[in-house]
Design a protein around this motif. Structure first.
Motif, PDB file in Angstrom:
ATOM      1  N   SER A   1       0.828  -1.203   0.000  1.00  0.00           N
ATOM      2  CA  SER A   1       0.000   0.000   0.000  1.00  0.00           C
ATOM      3  C   SER A   1       0.860   1.250   0.000  1.00  0.00           C
ATOM      4  CB  SER A   1      -0.900   0.016   1.239  1.00  0.00           C
ATOM      5  OG  SER A   1      -1.915  -0.937   1.135  1.00  0.00           O
ATOM      6  N   HIS A   2       0.415   2.272  -0.751  1.00  0.00           N
ATOM      7  CA  HIS A   2       1.060   3.577  -0.772  1.00  0.00           C
ATOM      8  C   HIS A   2       0.097   4.606  -0.171  1.00  0.00           C
ATOM      9  CE1 HIS A   2       3.739   1.465  -3.442  1.00  0.00           C
ATOM     10  NE2 HIS A   2       4.518   2.527  -3.571  1.00  0.00           N
ATOM     11  N   ASN A   3       0.625   5.482   0.670  1.00  0.00           N
ATOM     12  CA  ASN A   3      -0.261   6.455   1.307  1.00  0.00           C
ATOM     13  C   ASN A   3       0.305   7.862   1.335  1.00  0.00           C
ATOM     14  OD1 ASN A   3       1.721   6.187   3.296  1.00  0.00           O
ATOM     15  ND2 ASN A   3       0.272   6.510   4.961  1.00  0.00           N
ATOM     16  N   GLY A   4       1.387   8.104   0.669  1.00  0.00           N
ATOM     17  CA  GLY A   4       1.915   9.456   0.571  1.00  0.00           C
ATOM     18  C   GLY A   4       2.131   9.808  -0.885  1.00  0.00           C
ATOM     19  N   MET A   5       1.672  10.992  -1.319  1.00  0.00           N
ATOM     20  CA  MET A   5       1.889  11.435  -2.697  1.00  0.00           C
ATOM     21  C   MET A   5       1.932  12.955  -2.713  1.00  0.00           C
ATOM     22  SD  MET A   5      -0.220  10.724  -6.239  1.00  0.00           S
ATOM     23  CE  MET A   5      -1.786  11.345  -5.611  1.00  0.00           C
ATOM     24  N   LEU A   6       2.970  13.501  -3.335  1.00  0.00           N
ATOM     25  CA  LEU A   6       3.132  14.940  -3.476  1.00  0.00           C
ATOM     26  C   LEU A   6       3.535  15.267  -4.902  1.00  0.00           C
ATOM     27  CD1 LEU A   6       5.311  15.824  -0.332  1.00  0.00           C
ATOM     28  CD2 LEU A   6       2.817  15.951  -0.525  1.00  0.00           C
ATOM     29  N   ALA A   7       3.171  16.466  -5.349  1.00  0.00           N
ATOM     30  CA  ALA A   7       3.731  17.036  -6.575  1.00  0.00           C
ATOM     31  C   ALA A   7       4.845  17.985  -6.167  1.00  0.00           C
ATOM     32  CB  ALA A   7       2.657  17.777  -7.359  1.00  0.00           C
ATOM     33  N   LEU A   8       6.013  17.839  -6.760  1.00  0.00           N
ATOM     34  CA  LEU A   8       7.136  18.722  -6.484  1.00  0.00           C
ATOM     35  C   LEU A   8       7.087  19.936  -7.412  1.00  0.00           C
ATOM     36  CD1 LEU A   8       9.954  16.066  -5.964  1.00  0.00           C
ATOM     37  CD2 LEU A   8       8.433  17.098  -4.270  1.00  0.00           C
ATOM     38  N   ARG A   9       8.026  20.878  -7.206  1.00  0.00           N
ATOM     39  CA  ARG A   9       8.000  22.133  -7.978  1.00  0.00           C
ATOM     40  C   ARG A   9       8.115  21.904  -9.472  1.00  0.00           C
ATOM     41  NH1 ARG A   9      12.332  26.107  -6.555  1.00  0.00           N
ATOM     42  NH2 ARG A   9      13.564  24.220  -6.335  1.00  0.00           N
ATOM     43  N   ASP A  10       8.867  20.876  -9.879  1.00  0.00           N
ATOM     44  CA  ASP A  10       9.034  20.618 -11.304  1.00  0.00           C
ATOM     45  C   ASP A  10       7.903  19.773 -11.874  1.00  0.00           C
ATOM     46  OD1 ASP A  10       9.555  18.144 -10.231  1.00  0.00           O
ATOM     47  OD2 ASP A  10      11.522  17.873 -11.168  1.00  0.00           O
ATOM     48  N   GLY A  11       6.912  19.457 -11.052  1.00  0.00           N
ATOM     49  CA  GLY A  11       5.771  18.674 -11.501  1.00  0.00           C
ATOM     50  C   GLY A  11       5.898  17.191 -11.304  1.00  0.00           C
ATOM     51  N   THR A  12       7.107  16.685 -11.029  1.00  0.00           N
ATOM     52  CA  THR A  12       7.243  15.251 -10.807  1.00  0.00           C
ATOM     53  C   THR A  12       6.464  14.834  -9.559  1.00  0.00           C
ATOM     54  OG1 THR A  12       9.330  15.558  -9.603  1.00  0.00           O
ATOM     55  CG2 THR A  12       9.480  15.077 -11.966  1.00  0.00           C
ATOM     56  N   ILE A  13       6.051  13.573  -9.552  1.00  0.00           N
ATOM     57  CA  ILE A  13       5.271  12.997  -8.464  1.00  0.00           C
ATOM     58  C   ILE A  13       6.200  12.159  -7.592  1.00  0.00           C
ATOM     59  CG2 ILE A  13       3.380  11.432  -7.873  1.00  0.00           C
ATOM     60  CD1 ILE A  13       2.390  13.944  -9.212  1.00  0.00           C
ATOM     61  N   VAL A  14       6.083  12.310  -6.277  1.00  0.00           N
ATOM     62  CA  VAL A  14       6.787  11.436  -5.336  1.00  0.00           C
ATOM     63  C   VAL A  14       5.752  10.719  -4.497  1.00  0.00           C
ATOM     64  CG1 VAL A  14       8.367  11.295  -3.371  1.00  0.00           C
ATOM     65  CG2 VAL A  14       8.870  12.849  -5.255  1.00  0.00           C
ATOM     66  N   THR A  15       5.885   9.404  -4.406  1.00  0.00           N
ATOM     67  CA  THR A  15       4.994   8.622  -3.576  1.00  0.00           C
ATOM     68  C   THR A  15       5.806   7.599  -2.787  1.00  0.00           C
ATOM     69  OG1 THR A  15       2.986   7.246  -3.590  1.00  0.00           O
ATOM     70  CG2 THR A  15       4.529   6.934  -5.412  1.00  0.00           C
ATOM     71  N   LYS A  16       5.217   7.056  -1.735  1.00  0.00           N
ATOM     72  CA  LYS A  16       5.931   6.097  -0.890  1.00  0.00           C
ATOM     73  C   LYS A  16       4.999   4.998  -0.415  1.00  0.00           C
ATOM     74  CE  LYS A  16       6.403   6.624   3.496  1.00  0.00           C
ATOM     75  NZ  LYS A  16       5.126   5.995   3.926  1.00  0.00           N
TER      76      LYS A  16
END
Length: 479
Positions: free
Chosen positions: A158-173
């Motif tokens: 399961s993944h429960n963290g997701m952010l958009a960074l300044r350059d638009g890339t997505i980070v999830t964990k």
């Protein structure tokens, strides 16, 4: 890192999002949960609209003004195959219009790798809506919510963290408890969902959702990602793709790694963190029995037989320690303070704290709670505090469990208060409005929901708050 200066008002801190007031969970990457404007709940009687859908409703985010998206999953802990979903709602009619909670568009069922857990959605700068659920990431058309791209994530959890960074890339964990290995962070391109380098594996597991900040280091804007581990807090410096560990552009900052708990100690793990007032704020005691049951099952949250009471967050805590609130300076990880606001053994929570920097003396007020034992507290931490220099200024006898909303301009907190109905009455999950400076109860509004969870409140236009929980959603409007 030296010369570090927080850029709280910098527009670039939201470059990756659609320009709305609430494009992501908690309103933005610092997780300050702060709404624009005033609520002034005492000015009149609130109205409520609610809808029961029998699903695990997780969060609302806004794209265009009054164009809202609801994301969630199926509470299919046994039986039929689970899946994620997203709905689009139109709140332009104002007030608490019941029809506003009816979806005007729905996504198809979104694969989740058979994992059952609360994921995340966001409104991206490229116009799409993103959903992470289980071990899948989906890019959806903002209009009809059709699937534009799909990616099965490298970590089959399961993944429960997701952010958009300044350059638009997505980070999830992904989510890993103590003893389950290091947590995996994956960075992806927002258009194609192609991986940016190799996933990064931290030395510790992580349960909480990630946060991010933009700082000035000797005249250069640097983006930082924060992760709660099983013993430490971690800070990652965001670089260009091709740099960093495995080419994903993420590197651990070795100069900031505060320890918040000892392995196997008297307290549980931390959920998310709040970046506010130059500090990082967390509460521990989060991996309660239901969370452990879900995340030691594989696929996560799937059982051969209905788990029943095993998944209740009201079960006794699996540790003896009282609920703690902890503060760590973002400039110096040796500058820390902690307090047990309630002192009751066996504390436990399923949501993180919130800090309001512009209220009260010094650094303002931090709000903490104990979901298992009950209680809400306002805690002051003066500027330049030494370890232990935190003071509880008020207590309120309510039982919160959710991610709240704060209105800094009017000094109001909106959070839930769950009444379990142990006295023979029906259970009820109400919203309460609290004066942040004094702890006074300003208003109480029943949502119509009988189930409380650790999900999200969101601030909508026109003094309205959206409520998402298991089996029901609600829209509360103040005059």
């Amino acid at each position: 890192m030296t010369g570090l200066d927080r850029l709280e008002g910098r527009p670039g801190a939201r470059d990756g999002y659609w320009p709305s007031a609430w494009p992501a969970e908690c309103g933005g990457n610092r997780r300050q949960k702060a709404a624009v404007g005033r609520l002034d709940a005492a000015a009149g009687t609130a109205s409520v609209a609610s809808r029961r859908n029998g699903r695990w409703n997780v969060m609302f985010v806004e794209r265009e003004l009054d164009q809202w998206y609801l994301g969630g999953t199926m509470a299919a802990f046994s039986g039929p195959e689970p899946y994620g979903w997203v709905e689009r709602l139109d709140l332009s009619t104002g007030g608490a219009d019941p029809e506003a909670l009816e979806p005007v568009a729905q996504s198809p069922p979104l694969p989740c790798g058979s994992h059952v857990w609360c994921g995340s959605i966001l409104a991206h700068a490229n116009g799409a809506v993103f959903s992470v659920n289980g071990s899948y990431l989906h890019k959806l058309d903002a209009g009809d919510l059709s699937v534009l791209a799909e990616r099965r994530l490298p970590a089959d959890r399961s993944h429960n963290g997701m952010l958009a960074l300044r350059d638009g890339t997505i980070v999830t964990k992904d989510l890993r408890l103590e003893g389950q290995g290091g947590t995996t962070l994956t960075r992806l391109e927002p258009d194609s969902l192609e991986l940016v380098g190799e996933p990064m594996v931290l030395p510790e597991g992580s349960m909480g959702r990630i946060a991010a900040d933009v700082v000035d280091v000797d005249g250069t804007a640097i983006e930082l990602v924060y992760v709660t581990g099983t013993e430490h807090l971690w800070r990652l410096v965001v670089g260009e793709p091709g740099e960093g560990t495995g080419g994903c552009g993420l590197e651990i900052d070795p100069g900031w790694r505060p320890r918040y708990r000892a392995a196997g100690g008297r307290h549980g793990l931390s959920w998310d963190l709040c970046l506010s007032g130059g500090d990082c704020w967390i509460m521990d005691c989060g991996d309660i029995e239901s969370v452990r049951a879900i995340h030691t099952a594989m696929p996560n949250g799937r059982f051969d037989e209905p788990p029943g009471n095993r998944l209740s967050w009201r079960r006794p805590a699996p540790w003896p320690g009282a609920q703690r609130l902890l503060r760590f300076s973002l400039d110096d990880d040796r500058d820390r303070a902690e307090i047990e606001p309630f002192g009751t053994p066996g504390g436990g929570i399923i949501a993180p704290p919130v800090h309001v920097p512009d209220l009260g003396p010094g650094a303002g007020m931090t709000i903490a709670w104990d979901s298992i034992n009950g209680g809400l507290a306002g805690v002051e931490c003066p500027v330049g505090a030494v370890p232990g220099d935190m003071d509880v200024t008020w207590h309120l006898d309510v039982r919160p469990s959710m991610q709240p909303v704060v209105y800094p301009d009017s000094g109001e907190l909106v959070i839930n208060d769950f009444t379990p109905g142990d006295d023979g009455g029906p259970p009820s999950d109400d919203l309460v409005v609290v004066d942040i400076a004094t702890g006074s109860l300003i208003d109480r509004v029943p949502t119509g929901s009988r189930v409380a969870n650790g999900m999200f409140l969101s601030a909508a236009s026109g003094c309205r708050v959206l409520y998402a929980s298991t089996t029901a959603v609600a829209l509360v409007a103040w005059p």
